[in-house]
Design a protein around this motif. Structure first.
Motif, PDB file in Angstrom:
ATOM      1  N   PHE A 159      -4.506   2.018   7.098  1.00 62.36           N
ATOM      2  CA  PHE A 159      -3.225   2.558   6.641  1.00 62.36           C
ATOM      3  C   PHE A 159      -3.295   4.080   6.514  1.00 62.36           C
ATOM      4  O   PHE A 159      -2.380   4.799   6.935  1.00 62.36           O
ATOM      5  CB  PHE A 159      -2.872   1.930   5.294  1.00 62.36           C
ATOM      6  N   LEU A 160      -4.397   4.577   5.947  1.00 65.51           N
ATOM      7  CA  LEU A 160      -4.573   6.017   5.788  1.00 65.51           C
ATOM      8  C   LEU A 160      -4.664   6.707   7.154  1.00 65.51           C
ATOM      9  O   LEU A 160      -4.121   7.786   7.364  1.00 65.51           O
ATOM     10  CB  LEU A 160      -5.834   6.296   4.972  1.00 65.51           C
TER      11      LEU A 160
ATOM     12  N   GLN B 190     -10.431  -2.512   4.245  1.00 65.02           N
ATOM     13  CA  GLN B 190     -10.211  -2.254   5.674  1.00 65.02           C
ATOM     14  C   GLN B 190      -8.750  -1.888   5.922  1.00 65.02           C
ATOM     15  O   GLN B 190      -8.445  -0.986   6.711  1.00 65.02           O
ATOM     16  CB  GLN B 190     -10.599  -3.485   6.485  1.00 65.02           C
ATOM     17  N   LEU B 191      -7.830  -2.593   5.245  1.00 63.40           N
ATOM     18  CA  LEU B 191      -6.406  -2.307   5.387  1.00 63.40           C
ATOM     19  C   LEU B 191      -6.066  -0.923   4.854  1.00 63.40           C
ATOM     20  O   LEU B 191      -5.260  -0.194   5.437  1.00 63.40           O
ATOM     21  CB  LEU B 191      -5.581  -3.371   4.657  1.00 63.40           C
TER      22      LEU B 191
ATOM     23  N   ARG C 145       4.611   3.520   3.107  1.00 63.44           N
ATOM     24  CA  ARG C 145       4.277   2.239   2.468  1.00 63.44           C
ATOM     25  C   ARG C 145       3.957   1.195   3.530  1.00 63.44           C
ATOM     26  O   ARG C 145       4.446   1.267   4.650  1.00 63.44           O
ATOM     27  CB  ARG C 145       5.436   1.740   1.603  1.00 63.44           C
ATOM     28  N   LYS C 146       3.163   0.213   3.105  1.00 66.40           N
ATOM     29  CA  LYS C 146       2.843  -0.911   3.994  1.00 66.40           C
ATOM     30  C   LYS C 146       2.894  -2.204   3.178  1.00 66.40           C
ATOM     31  O   LYS C 146       2.244  -2.322   2.137  1.00 66.40           O
ATOM     32  CB  LYS C 146       1.451  -0.730   4.596  1.00 66.40           C
ATOM     33  N   TYR C 147       3.649  -3.149   3.659  1.00 68.18           N
ATOM     34  CA  TYR C 147       3.811  -4.434   2.982  1.00 68.18           C
ATOM     35  C   TYR C 147       2.528  -5.262   3.083  1.00 68.18           C
ATOM     36  O   TYR C 147       1.930  -5.391   4.151  1.00 68.18           O
ATOM     37  CB  TYR C 147       4.982  -5.193   3.613  1.00 68.18           C
TER      38      TYR C 147
ATOM     39  N   LEU D 196       0.866  -1.177   0.000  1.00 71.01           N
ATOM     40  CA  LEU D 196       0.000   0.000   0.000  1.00 71.01           C
ATOM     41  C   LEU D 196       0.903   1.226   0.000  1.00 71.01           C
ATOM     42  O   LEU D 196       1.935   1.241   0.677  1.00 71.01           O
ATOM     43  CB  LEU D 196      -0.892   0.034   1.243  1.00 71.01           C
ATOM     44  N   LYS D 197       0.491   2.251  -0.731  1.00 72.97           N
ATOM     45  CA  LYS D 197       1.306   3.475  -0.777  1.00 72.97           C
ATOM     46  C   LYS D 197       0.400   4.694  -0.723  1.00 72.97           C
ATOM     47  O   LYS D 197      -0.664   4.715  -1.344  1.00 72.97           O
ATOM     48  CB  LYS D 197       2.149   3.514  -2.056  1.00 72.97           C
ATOM     49  N   HIS D 198       0.824   5.679   0.051  1.00 76.85           N
ATOM     50  CA  HIS D 198       0.117   6.955   0.071  1.00 76.85           C
ATOM     51  C   HIS D 198       1.147   8.057   0.223  1.00 76.85           C
ATOM     52  O   HIS D 198       2.097   7.937   1.003  1.00 76.85           O
ATOM     53  CB  HIS D 198      -0.878   7.027   1.237  1.00 76.85           C
TER      54      HIS D 198
END
Length: 292
Positions: free
Chosen positions: A41-42, A36-37, A23-25, A13-15
């Motif tokens: 994450f946001l 939901q993830l 980022r989140k793997y 995930l990227k923001h």
């Protein structure tokens, strides 16, 4: 906006916004609970922006009020109460001006040629606010408490509805996409709300009290349990939580009504609290920059 990127056989995930990126793997496959993830994450992304500032505001405010005599604290509450009552009433369409409100609440002067309903509700809102801030006990909020607050404000102007849950459908006149809780679901949603609220009542001070107050406002107003007065009660809930946790109270100004409503509606349409949370937290920090 959160995006999914694929690099070297793995998903992330990227923001990013301006010069910030996180980022989140995710793994080799996209998880089924991806939405939901994304939401979580946001939330983490923006928490990094405001958590330290909020904690600083809380600590510095608590140091400040220890220096202030109780008589001055009372005057400060009275001053805030007048501004809060004027703005919360005006947001909901009250005809009373700022001068009308001040003269009514400070000198007992009834404004001429203004709505009697607006005058009564303004006085009753202020009286309730002052009762809350001067009370030595600040118990947990319950359904009974909130119904009583509603009754306290509206018992003379909404006879038959004051202190009672609505029995009819309501919506937002400016946005047909928003539908509040159905009549049949209101009791269940209220039970869920107070269960959630009181899980946080013995609040972990390491967590964000202001975020909690924001979410309480958002969740309650999105249920919309009353025929009228939901915004005013939700803003009282918000400030009760801040008061109980010794944080500066929140004044949402009538002049900022448009962006306030817009952020609420965006969250309600997308069923994602992050939009309102972003606006609320930045607004709160801006209004309390004196303390950090």
């Amino acid at each position: 906006m959160v995006s999914i990127v694929y690099e070297r056989g793995f998903y992330y995930l990227k923001h990013h916004i301006q010069n910030k990126e996180k980022r989140k793997y995710l793994g080799k496959t996209i998880p089924k609970n991806i939405e939901q993830l994304k939401s979580g994450f946001l939330r983490e992304f923006y928490c990094q922006e405001w958590d330290d500032k909020i904690q600083s505001i809380g600590k510095n405010y608590q140091k400040e009020i220890k220096k202030i005599p109780q008589s001055i604290q009372l005057k400060n509450f009275e001053s805030f109460g007048i501004a809060f009552t004027y703005n919360t009433q005006r947001i909901e369409g009250s005809t009373l001006t700022q001068i009308d409100t001040r003269d009514l609440l400070t000198f007992g002067v009834t404004p001429a040629k203004k709505s009697q309903t607006d005058t009564i509700e303004t006085k009753k809102h202020y009286d309730l606010f002052m009762k809350l801030v001067t009370s030595k006990k600040r118990p947990k909020l319950t359904k009974k408490t909130i119904l009583q607050w509603h009754r306290d404000i509206f018992d003379q102007t909404k006879i038959g509805e004051a202190g009672s849950l609505r029995s009819y459908r309501v919506g937002v006149t400016t946005n047909e996409k928003i539908e509040f809780t159905s009549v049949a679901e209101i009791p269940k949603k209220m039970t869920e709300f107070f269960r959630w609220l009181n899980r946080y009542d013995d609040y972990d001070k390491k967590k964000n009290v202001v975020e909690f107050a924001c979410l309480a406002h958002y969740k309650f107003v999105s249920i919309h349990p009353f025929g009228d007065g939901n915004g005013r009660i939700s803003r009282l809930i918000m400030n009760y939580i801040l008061l109980k946790n010794n944080f500066p109270l929140m004044l949402i100004k009538n002049t900022d009504k448009r962006v306030y409503f817009k952020s609420l509606e965006k969250s309600q349409i997308n069923h994602d609290e992050i939009h309102f949370l972003k606006w609320f937290m930045r607004y709160y920090i801006k209004e309390n920059n004196y303390f950090y």
